[in-house]
Design a protein around this motif. Structure first.
Motif, PDB file in Angstrom:
ATOM      1  N   TYR A  72       0.848  -1.214   0.000  1.00 13.22           N
ATOM      2  CA  TYR A  72       0.000   0.000   0.000  1.00 13.22           C
ATOM      3  C   TYR A  72       0.872   1.249   0.000  1.00 13.22           C
ATOM      4  CZ  TYR A  72      -3.999  -2.935   1.438  1.00 13.22           C
ATOM      5  OH  TYR A  72      -4.975  -3.894   1.515  1.00 13.22           O
ATOM      6  N   GLU A 122       2.645   1.760  -3.370  1.00 11.46           N
ATOM      7  CA  GLU A 122       1.704   2.267  -4.382  1.00 11.46           C
ATOM      8  C   GLU A 122       1.392   3.744  -4.149  1.00 11.46           C
ATOM      9  OE1 GLU A 122      -1.376  -0.609  -3.887  1.00 11.46           O
ATOM     10  OE2 GLU A 122      -0.391  -2.080  -5.196  1.00 11.46           O
ATOM     11  N   ALA A 123       1.231   4.119  -2.863  1.00 15.73           N
ATOM     12  CA  ALA A 123       0.909   5.518  -2.530  1.00 15.73           C
ATOM     13  C   ALA A 123       2.054   6.450  -2.934  1.00 15.73           C
ATOM     14  CB  ALA A 123       0.627   5.650  -1.042  1.00 15.73           C
ATOM     15  N   SER A 129       2.262   6.578  -6.887  1.00 15.87           N
ATOM     16  CA  SER A 129       1.144   7.318  -7.502  1.00 15.87           C
ATOM     17  C   SER A 129       1.211   8.815  -7.184  1.00 15.87           C
ATOM     18  CB  SER A 129      -0.188   6.766  -6.987  1.00 15.87           C
ATOM     19  OG  SER A 129      -0.348   7.132  -5.619  1.00 15.87           O
ATOM     20  N   GLN A 189       0.514  10.028  -4.240  1.00 13.39           N
ATOM     21  CA  GLN A 189      -0.401  10.306  -3.110  1.00 13.39           C
ATOM     22  C   GLN A 189       0.406  10.732  -1.872  1.00 13.39           C
ATOM     23  OE1 GLN A 189      -2.747   6.855  -2.005  1.00 13.39           O
ATOM     24  NE2 GLN A 189      -3.440   7.817  -0.104  1.00 13.39           N
ATOM     25  N   ILE A 190       1.584  10.133  -1.730  1.00 13.38           N
ATOM     26  CA  ILE A 190       2.483  10.453  -0.615  1.00 13.38           C
ATOM     27  C   ILE A 190       3.805  10.941  -1.200  1.00 13.38           C
ATOM     28  CG2 ILE A 190       3.899   9.412   1.240  1.00 13.38           C
ATOM     29  CD1 ILE A 190       1.039   9.547   2.091  1.00 13.38           C
ATOM     30  N   ASN A 191       4.268  12.117  -0.729  1.00 13.16           N
ATOM     31  CA  ASN A 191       5.581  12.615  -1.139  1.00 13.16           C
ATOM     32  C   ASN A 191       6.372  12.915   0.132  1.00 13.16           C
ATOM     33  OD1 ASN A 191       7.770  14.387  -1.755  1.00 13.16           O
ATOM     34  ND2 ASN A 191       6.817  14.855  -3.724  1.00 13.16           N
ATOM     35  N   ARG A 197      -2.294  12.439   6.428  1.00 12.59           N
ATOM     36  CA  ARG A 197      -1.940  11.806   5.142  1.00 12.59           C
ATOM     37  C   ARG A 197      -1.441  10.375   5.334  1.00 12.59           C
ATOM     38  NH1 ARG A 197       0.026  15.929   0.553  1.00 12.59           N
ATOM     39  NH2 ARG A 197      -1.200  17.715   1.223  1.00 12.59           N
ATOM     40  N   LEU A 216      -3.385   5.719   5.024  1.00 15.59           N
ATOM     41  CA  LEU A 216      -2.917   4.477   4.403  1.00 15.59           C
ATOM     42  C   LEU A 216      -3.150   3.309   5.345  1.00 15.59           C
ATOM     43  CD1 LEU A 216       0.556   5.558   2.980  1.00 15.59           C
ATOM     44  CD2 LEU A 216      -1.625   5.471   1.784  1.00 15.59           C
TER      45      LEU A 216
END
Length: 209
Positions: free
Chosen positions: A102, A105-106, A109, A111-113, A128, A132
């Motif tokens: 997970y 993938e985040a 993509s 979604q998480i930096n 944030r 997850l």
């Protein structure tokens, strides 16, 4: 501006806590300064913290090393190529395999930096990351403390820190979570450093045979 600490300010903060709290002073007097535990802001570090959930630090490190041995560099793209069997061979439980995927993938993509987190407030990072699956408050606390060096975190979900606080402060065993949070509040705005002092006490204190 985030409230942080670093190698240059760490001992000064320990001294300030010791000046305010005789129990903190006793830790330094007996065992010296705690190490300033820190980790890099990487995917690998977050996988390591996930592995540390509810297991010994030694077994988490052993799984991390096994994974590194298998894929050389622990990156989101590389872990996503692994099968369930390969994860299992690296001592990952089914749950931790899922949590690691997970997270990978985040990050892939967008979604998480992780680097954006460096300038973000704690509550924004927490919301944030806890969005997850498999990342709860304890994982976020350790990330904020060790990776981003945020100075004012008390990890209420950390058994070693809570038990050390109870012992150092001679608190009753039945003390509530809320009361513990209240006791830790006296160390604001440096609850992270106070926690590192508690861990240091916990790790240095001779164990009963």
């Amino acid at each position: 501006m985030q409230n942080t600490f670093n190698q240059a300010t760490f001992h000064t903060i320990c001294d300030e806590l010791a000046a305010r709290d005789p129990d903190m002073k006793a830790i330094i007097d007996t065992y010296g300064y705690p190490p300033m535990w820190s980790r890099y802001n990487t995917f690998e570090t977050l996988v390591h913290i996930i592995l540390e959930q509810q297991v010994s630090l030694a077994s988490a490190l052993s799984a991390l090393n096994k994974l590194r041995e298998r894929i050389q560099e622990i990156t989101p793209a590389r872990v996503l190529l692994l099968t369930d069997e390969e994860f299992k061979a690296c001592y990952f439980s089914r749950q931790k395999t899922a949590y690691t995927r997970y997270l990978a993938e985040a990050i892939l993509s967008g979604q998480i930096n992780l680097h954006e987190f460096e300038a973000m407030p704690n509550n924004e990072i927490r919301s944030r990351l806890t969005a997850l699956k498999g990342i709860g408050n304890w994982t976020v606390d350790v990330y904020l403390m060790f990776v981003l060096q945020r100075a004012d975190i008390f990890p209420i979900g950390d058994l070693a820190a809570v038990n050390a606080l109870k012992k150092v402060k001679s608190l009753p065993s039945g003390i509530t979570r809320e009361e513990i949070i209240e006791v830790a509040a006296q160390w604001q705005p440096y609850r992270t450093v106070a926690t590192m002092m508690l861990w240091h006490w916990y790790l240095s204190k001779p164990k009963k045979s």
